[in-house]
Design an enzyme around this catalytic site. Structure first.
Site, PDB file in Angstrom:
ATOM      1  N   HIS A  20       0.811  -1.113  -0.055  1.00 38.38           N
ATOM      2  CA  HIS A  20       0.015   0.166  -0.037  1.00 38.38           C
ATOM      3  C   HIS A  20       0.907   1.412  -0.266  1.00 38.38           C
ATOM      4  O   HIS A  20       0.612   2.182  -0.608  1.00 38.38           O
ATOM      5  CB  HIS A  20      -0.989  -0.121   1.172  1.00 38.38           C
ATOM      6  CG  HIS A  20      -1.775  -1.417   1.327  1.00 38.38           C
ATOM      7  ND1 HIS A  20      -3.216  -1.170   1.063  1.00 38.38           N
ATOM      8  CD2 HIS A  20      -1.694  -2.514   1.489  1.00 38.38           C
ATOM      9  CE1 HIS A  20      -3.809  -2.317   1.251  1.00 38.38           C
ATOM     10  NE2 HIS A  20      -2.777  -3.260   1.497  1.00 38.38           N
ATOM     11  N   ASP A 125      -6.103   5.278   1.183  1.00 42.49           N
ATOM     12  CA  ASP A 125      -6.044   3.668   0.889  1.00 42.49           C
ATOM     13  C   ASP A 125      -7.508   3.568   1.264  1.00 42.49           C
ATOM     14  O   ASP A 125      -8.101   4.110   2.087  1.00 42.49           O
ATOM     15  CB  ASP A 125      -5.212   3.100   1.808  1.00 42.49           C
ATOM     16  CG  ASP A 125      -4.943   1.448   1.321  1.00 42.49           C
ATOM     17  OD1 ASP A 125      -5.965   0.944   1.732  1.00 42.49           O
ATOM     18  OD2 ASP A 125      -3.867   1.153   0.791  1.00 42.49           O
ATOM     19  N   ALA A 334      15.041  -6.668  -1.950  1.00 42.38           N
ATOM     20  CA  ALA A 334      15.728  -6.898  -3.281  1.00 42.38           C
ATOM     21  C   ALA A 334      14.992  -5.743  -4.247  1.00 42.38           C
ATOM     22  O   ALA A 334      13.976  -5.473  -4.017  1.00 42.38           O
ATOM     23  CB  ALA A 334      15.260  -8.074  -3.791  1.00 42.38           C
TER      24      ALA A 334
END
Length: 459
Positions: A20, A125, A334
């Site tokens: 989010h 949101d 990553a």
């Protein structure tokens, strides 16, 4: 700055979980690039989380944003339980419970901006219902919700009966069970969003991905008469530079042949058991394919909290030695967008969070779907059976069983080696080009974005 934009303030309020935070930071950057004043309002640790993990944008992309810290009471940040019978990240619930206490601090910010702005636009949101409530209470406030899951998943959760079920069945799709997708506590948070005030909704999708579902989604009773803007994907679709130091895995990828590497990551909030790690390791080894595997503990509520850093000790004895030159393990965060954009990357084994789906589609990388919770079981169906740019690795029905190495090996080879994989790769490339056209000048997503901007800056 144009006069119509100069006195409009936009406040973006994300939910405090990576999928989010990330999407709404992308949106904030895009809006600010159009000359709008944008405030990204979140607790301090989550502002840091969003900014430190931002990828694909130049380092200057956030310079014009206003990051506003919302104080949050102390909360416990327990470790995830990879052996839980339900894969939903219930360990984040203490954070979710405390997050609602930022409401008065958000209200103070909105009231301050209301006094100096012609219009205060709040984009929150869909899980942050109190932000819409506070915006609606302002004399010059306009609340908009942002949905970071695909509209088709909402229709899928309606069940098999009715227009949604009929549409899904018309495509020959099977709707996965919603059992174990989430917890009762989290469903209570979702339920609060049903009655929130909103002037409209922004969605991280586009017609070329979900066009068949968007029209029906807009006919939802709670959306009738409201404006809907399908503006995705929000992440950069072409990576030209990085925001930080180059990750070591990209140097390794530079040395691999084009289209030869499988990328494995199950997202920021998912964990798998020690037994499943072992089976996945064996399956990868037996597939004889190059790979980059992100093996890390799922996020805690506070990233500063001490977590388990070295998951390599959970791998089979001798595994690291056996994969030398053929695969690498990443035990930290990553650079997923950059990995997916790399010419050596051929496929992505994923939990099918919507962020990961959208990013993989944007880069034309086929997916091997291994859903864990929430909308992910449906997303796996959408990717594999509707868009046909992936295959299912882990079917949702036997989710509580350990997936054996032989099944993992079979799925990997299906995409990486066999003829079926070539067709999937072709479709993925075609969808990538269609999506990039959608976000480009004159494309559907770009047109909807400009329509939203014109609407909120109207006289």
């Amino acid at each position: 700055m144009e006069a119509s934009k100069a006195d409009v303030s936009i406040v973006v309020v994300p939910y405090p979980a990576q999928g989010h935070l990330n999407q709404l930071l992308h949106l904030s950057i895009i809006l600010s690039s159009h000359g709008l004043t944008v405030y990204y309002a979140a607790p301090r640790t989550h502002i840091h989380q969003a900014r430190s993990r931002l990828q694909g944008w130049p380092a200057s992309a956030t310079n014009s944003l206003h990051f506003h810290e919302l104080p949050i009471p102390p909360y416990t940040s327990p470790a995830p339980n990879p052996n839980s019978s339900v894969f939903f990240p219930a360990h984040l619930q203490p954070l979710f419970e405390k997050f609602k206490h930022v409401q008065p601090h958000l209200a103070k910010l909105l009231q301050s901006l209301s006094a100096t702005s012609r219009r205060v636009v709040v984009i929150s949101d869909f899980l942050v219902s109190f932000a819409a409530t506070e915006a609606a209470a302002l004399p010059n406030g306009e609340p908009y919700t942002f949905r970071c899951t695909p509209p088709s998943s909402v229709l899928a959760w309606e069940g098999e009966d009715g227009p949604a079920g009929n549409l899904i069945k018309s495509f020959g799709l099977n709707t996965p069970s919603t059992e174990d997708c989430t917890t009762e506590e989290f469903l209570a948070i979702v339920a609060q969003s049903k009655s929130m005030p909103e002037s409209g909704m922004l969605i991280s999708t586009c017609g070329v991905i979900e066009g068949d579902f968007l029209d029906l989604f807009m006919q939802q009773p709670d959306l009738m008469g409201k404006k809907l803007f399908a503006i995705g994907p929000l992440n950069p679709t072409v990576i030209t530079e990085t925001t930080g130091p180059r990750h070591r895995c990209l140097d390794w990828l530079d040395k691999q042949p084009p289209g030869s590497v499988l990328y494995i990551s199950f997202g920021s909030n998912s964990s798998i058991s020690d037994e499943q790690i072992e089976q996945l390791a064996i399956g990868l080894l037996n597939s004889d394919q190059r790979f980059v595997w992100v093996l890390r503990e799922a996020d805690r509520g506070d990233l500063i909290a001490e977590g388990e850093k070295d998951w390599q000790n959970k791998l089979p004895p001798g595994f690291i030695e056996k994969i030398e030159g053929k695969g690498i393990i990443i035990g930290d965060w990553a650079p997923q967008l950059e990995i997916l954009a790399h010419q050596a990357t051929a496929a992505f084994m994923s939990h099918c969070g919507w962020n990961s789906c959208i990013e993989s589609i944007s880069m034309g990388v086929p997916m091997l779907a291994w859903p864990m919770h929430s909308d992910q079981p449906w997303n796996a169906v959408l990717i594999s059976s509707y868009l046909k740019v992936g295959v299912i690795v882990r079917d949702w029905s036997p989710r509580k069983e350990v997936l054996l190495a032989v099944e993992i090996e079979k799925a990997v080879k299906e995409v990486m080696v066999h003829d079926k994989g070539e067709e999937i790769k072709r479709r993925a490339r075609e969808l990538k080009e269609a999506v990039r056209r959608a976000v480009g000048d004159g494309g559907s997503s770009n047109t909807e974005l400009l329509a939203f901007i014109n609407h909120i800056t109207r006289s």
